[in-house]
Scaffold this active site. Structure first.
Site, PDB file in Angstrom:
ATOM      1  N   GLU A  66     -37.204 -48.716  16.362  1.00 48.33           N
ATOM      2  CA  GLU A  66     -37.626 -47.924  17.532  1.00 48.33           C
ATOM      3  C   GLU A  66     -39.146 -47.915  17.663  1.00 48.33           C
ATOM      4  O   GLU A  66     -39.879 -48.298  16.750  1.00 48.33           O
ATOM      5  CB  GLU A  66     -37.143 -46.470  17.403  1.00 48.33           C
ATOM      6  CG  GLU A  66     -35.749 -46.215  17.958  1.00 48.33           C
ATOM      7  CD  GLU A  66     -35.727 -46.076  19.469  1.00 48.33           C
ATOM      8  OE1 GLU A  66     -36.768 -46.353  20.119  1.00 48.33           O
ATOM      9  OE2 GLU A  66     -34.663 -45.705  20.008  1.00 48.33           O
ATOM     10  N   ARG A 149     -34.167 -33.020  15.242  1.00 48.74           N
ATOM     11  CA  ARG A 149     -35.252 -33.878  14.772  1.00 48.74           C
ATOM     12  C   ARG A 149     -36.018 -34.396  15.985  1.00 48.74           C
ATOM     13  O   ARG A 149     -35.524 -34.390  17.111  1.00 48.74           O
ATOM     14  CB  ARG A 149     -34.722 -35.063  13.967  1.00 48.74           C
ATOM     15  CG  ARG A 149     -33.919 -36.073  14.771  1.00 48.74           C
ATOM     16  CD  ARG A 149     -33.780 -37.382  14.005  1.00 48.74           C
ATOM     17  NE  ARG A 149     -32.885 -38.340  14.612  1.00 48.74           N
ATOM     18  CZ  ARG A 149     -33.232 -39.218  15.554  1.00 48.74           C
ATOM     19  NH1 ARG A 149     -34.453 -39.197  16.071  1.00 48.74           N
ATOM     20  NH2 ARG A 149     -32.354 -40.091  16.020  1.00 48.74           N
ATOM     21  N   ASN A 151     -37.600 -37.323  18.339  1.00 45.68           N
ATOM     22  CA  ASN A 151     -37.147 -38.645  18.755  1.00 45.68           C
ATOM     23  C   ASN A 151     -38.360 -39.432  19.262  1.00 45.68           C
ATOM     24  O   ASN A 151     -39.352 -39.534  18.550  1.00 45.68           O
ATOM     25  CB  ASN A 151     -36.041 -38.532  19.815  1.00 45.68           C
ATOM     26  CG  ASN A 151     -35.238 -39.804  19.964  1.00 45.68           C
ATOM     27  OD1 ASN A 151     -34.967 -40.487  18.977  1.00 45.68           O
ATOM     28  ND2 ASN A 151     -34.861 -40.139  21.183  1.00 45.68           N
ATOM     29  N   GLU A 169     -25.950 -35.621  15.795  1.00 46.72           N
ATOM     30  CA  GLU A 169     -24.497 -35.468  15.856  1.00 46.72           C
ATOM     31  C   GLU A 169     -23.999 -34.756  14.597  1.00 46.72           C
ATOM     32  O   GLU A 169     -24.461 -35.038  13.495  1.00 46.72           O
ATOM     33  CB  GLU A 169     -23.819 -36.823  15.976  1.00 46.72           C
ATOM     34  CG  GLU A 169     -24.016 -37.499  17.322  1.00 46.72           C
ATOM     35  CD  GLU A 169     -23.223 -38.788  17.437  1.00 46.72           C
ATOM     36  OE1 GLU A 169     -22.765 -39.287  16.382  1.00 46.72           O
ATOM     37  OE2 GLU A 169     -23.060 -39.286  18.553  1.00 46.72           O
ATOM     38  N   ASN A 202     -36.362 -38.917  25.274  1.00 46.97           N
ATOM     39  CA  ASN A 202     -36.482 -40.338  24.939  1.00 46.97           C
ATOM     40  C   ASN A 202     -37.625 -40.976  25.716  1.00 46.97           C
ATOM     41  O   ASN A 202     -38.637 -40.326  25.952  1.00 46.97           O
ATOM     42  CB  ASN A 202     -35.147 -41.046  25.167  1.00 46.97           C
ATOM     43  CG  ASN A 202     -34.789 -41.981  24.033  1.00 46.97           C
ATOM     44  OD1 ASN A 202     -35.648 -42.648  23.451  1.00 46.97           O
ATOM     45  ND2 ASN A 202     -33.516 -42.036  23.694  1.00 46.97           N
ATOM     46  N   ASP A 252     -32.857 -45.729  26.739  1.00 44.18           N
ATOM     47  CA  ASP A 252     -33.492 -45.390  25.470  1.00 44.18           C
ATOM     48  C   ASP A 252     -35.007 -45.439  25.660  1.00 44.18           C
ATOM     49  O   ASP A 252     -35.556 -44.696  26.453  1.00 44.18           O
ATOM     50  CB  ASP A 252     -32.992 -46.333  24.374  1.00 44.18           C
ATOM     51  CG  ASP A 252     -33.156 -45.770  22.975  1.00 44.18           C
ATOM     52  OD1 ASP A 252     -34.128 -45.035  22.736  1.00 44.18           O
ATOM     53  OD2 ASP A 252     -32.322 -46.073  22.107  1.00 44.18           O
TER      54      ASP A 252
END
Length: 349
Positions: A66, A149, A151, A169, A202, A252
């Site tokens: 990422e 958390r 991102n 999740e 995101n 994303d």
């Protein structure tokens, strides 16, 4: 500086692939130099299409690659592997990868003006000294939300670090909704909350005139724009730019090119799409050889190369067998990108 994107010769350390780039509007198609035409039988027919060279440049596979950022003075790509808890740097000169392990999931990285990095890990903003591998916490947020958390994150035109949070999740497909937020870390190390009740904060970037902020909440399957005050860093007046089509799957990471168009990575969609934020239309599609495409940025000479990250976490064995390049990082010559370098200013404190 204007230049035409070109292709590098393939060698033993770089695998070459020829994939399709499609443009819904032929006047908007830009490719610096075309590779030889691929076998069109293996691709769905598009209204208009042409070949583009795509190369796998980082073969060390990432569980969740990422947040790629081009580090010009190092001639390198800095990025994170969230699930492996690593910050990594790939040298475009030696083609070697170096990594620093950290103590939590690290979701984004930004450059500092005088060297070193700022990262988001867990629910912390922190400094990372590359040479010593020392991590220094700046501030921890959302301590009342242990399942959250950070991102994605990125630095704005004035050196402020925008980064958002999300809920993890608790079981496959089970996630608490609207637990995330979007924050801004200022150069004096103060922090403000910009948005609340976000699902998965995101991809983000700014328009070339610095008047608009673009942001993705992945579970909304949409890109939104906000009025942006470059002097204060505040964002207001959200509006829809683009809602993803079913086959594009979930948005994303995101970046902007030198023409002010947005490039959005489509996780599980196996592509990066180019969007005109003025018209709200998709104008190009670049397909990649694996489905879990996570983010993108421009870099290289004159910022004429697009780097695209991917992930292999979340793929079952059968899919991994079909997608042996899952988790690699790809380079494509698509269009010259915006070559603004955003830096987090060194604090005087």
């Amino acid at each position: 500086m204007e230049s035409t994107a070109g292709f590098l010769p393939a060698d033993d350390s770089i695998s070459s692939y020829s994939f399709l780039i499609s443009s819904e509007n032929s006047s908007q198609f830009h490719a610096g130099k075309e590779a030889s035409a691929p076998d069109l039988q293996s691709f769905p027919q598009q209204a208009m299409s042409s070949s583009i060279r795509i190369e796998s440049v980082v073969k060390e596979k990432n569980r969740m690659g990422e947040c790629p950022v081009w580090e010009e003075w190092e001639n390198a790509l800095i990025y994170v592997d969230i699930n492996s808890q690593k910050v990594c740097r790939w040298s475009a000169v030696s083609c070697e990868v170096q990594c620093v392990s950290v103590d939590a999931r690290v979701s984004s990285v930004a450059l500092r003006q005088h060297g070193g990095y700022v990262i988001t890990l867990g629910t912390r903003f922190a400094f990372l000294d590359w040479d010593s591998q020392k991590v220094t916490t700046i501030l921890e947020l959302e301590q009342d939300k242990p399942n959250n958390r950070f991102n994605d994150g990125k630095v704005d035109p004035k050196g402020r670090y925008f980064a958002g949070t999300m809920a993890e999740e608790t079981a496959p497909g089970v996630r608490a909704r609207r637990q995330g937020a979007l924050y801004t870390l200022f150069p004096d190390l103060s922090v403000i909350k910009q948005l609340d009740q976000v699902d998965i904060s995101n991809g983000l970037d700014w328009s070339l005139d610095h008047r608009t902020f673009f942001h993705i909440d992945s579970l909304a399957y949409a890109v939104h724009a906000f009025n942006y005050d470059v002097h204060t860093g505040k964002i207001v007046c959200p509006r829809l730019v683009y809602h993803l089509e079913e086959e594009e799957r979930m948005p994303d990471g995101m970046c902007i090119d030198a023409e002010g168009k947005l490039w959005v990575a489509c996780i599980d969609g196996g592509r990066v799409i180019r969007i005109d934020p003025e018209t709200g239309k998709r104008i190009q599609t670049v397909r990649l050889p694996t489905s879990r495409i996570t983010s993108c940025c421009f870099g290289g000479k004159d910022y004429a190369e697009m780097y695209v990250t991917s992930a292999y976490d979340g793929l079952d064995e059968a899919t991994l067998a079909k997608e042996p390049q899952a988790g690699e990082i790809f380079k494509a010559w698509v269009l010259k990108g915006s070559h603004r370098i955003f830096l987090l200013l060194r604090s005087h404190h």
